[in-house]
Scaffold this active site. Structure first.
Site, PDB file in Angstrom:
ATOM      1  CG  ASP A  63      -7.290  15.471  45.171  1.00 42.21           C
ATOM      2  OD1 ASP A  63      -6.666  15.638  46.234  1.00 42.21           O
ATOM      3  OD2 ASP A  63      -7.302  16.308  44.252  1.00 42.21           O
ATOM      4  CD  GLU A  66      -7.925  16.176  50.200  1.00 43.04           C
ATOM      5  OE1 GLU A  66      -8.182  17.319  49.790  1.00 43.04           O
ATOM      6  OE2 GLU A  66      -6.767  15.735  50.325  1.00 43.04           O
ATOM      7  CG  ASP A  67     -11.511  15.779  47.062  1.00 40.99           C
ATOM      8  OD1 ASP A  67     -11.610  16.226  48.222  1.00 40.99           O
ATOM      9  OD2 ASP A  67     -10.763  16.285  46.215  1.00 40.99           O
ATOM     10  CG  ASP A 123      -2.435  18.566  44.329  1.00 43.58           C
ATOM     11  OD1 ASP A 123      -3.303  18.657  43.444  1.00 43.58           O
ATOM     12  OD2 ASP A 123      -2.672  18.786  45.542  1.00 43.58           O
TER      13      ASP A 123
END
Length: 185
Positions: A63, A66-67, A123
């Site tokens: 992540d 993405e984050d 995930d």
């Protein structure tokens, strides 16, 4: 990079992810530290027999692009092209609307590499387990059930690679549906 001790490489990925996610929290009512999720994904992969250090590293970092403000180029420079590729495969394009991102996960899962599909499955297991045991604050039961349905659709495209991961996901999904059963009220 491959001549570095694999444990050192994995710990470097953990440190990097912890630093990048340091101010982030999960959506549960306790606002759990986000990094716990990243660690859990790698742990689930390892418990399912995955010993490839780069897959575990990508699990920890799944992540990060993405984050956070981390770029794919940073992942590649620090962890190599393969880790970057795996992280790229499991990352959503945040410039797209949420519904489009969800649809693309379902559509793209069957076409991802086997290792990316394993990471995606781990995930989704972690998310289903969390939503069932520690639902996001303010999520009504219906939204939690919709997430379970969507996660099942994504995982459908990840099957056939690791029976242990699949069984773990299936058990969490069944437990989640039982816990969120609308007839339980």
């Amino acid at each position: 990079m491959s001549d570095v001790n694999p444990i050192v490489r994995l710990l470097d990925a953990l440190h990097f992810a912890a630093d990048r996610h340091r101010d982030q929290r999960r959506k549960d009512s306790a606002a759990s530290p986000y990094i716990n999720h990243c660690i859990e994904v790698a742990q689930v992969l390892a418990e399912a027999g995955i010993t490839d250090t780069e897959v575990l590293m990508a699990g920890v970092l799944h992540d990060t692009v993405e984050d956070t403000r981390t770029t794919p180029a940073e992942i590649e420079a620090r962890f190599g092209a393969r880790v970057r590729g795996l992280v790229d495969e499991v990352s959503d394009d945040k410039s797209l609307p949420g519904g489009t991102r969800k649809r693309l996960q379902v559509e793209n899962a069957p076409h991802a590499s086997p290792d990316a599909r394993r990471i995606k499955l781990a995930d989704k297991y972690c998310n289903v387990h969390d939503i069932t045991g520690r639902p996001p604050a303010g999520w009504p039961r219906r939204r939690c059930l919709e997430y379970l349905d969507w996660a099942e659709a994504v995982v459908a495209g990840c099957r056939g690679l690791n029976p242990a991961l699949e069984a773990r996901f299936d058990a969490a999904l069944a437990a989640g549906r039982a816990a969120l059963d609308p007839g339980a009220d």
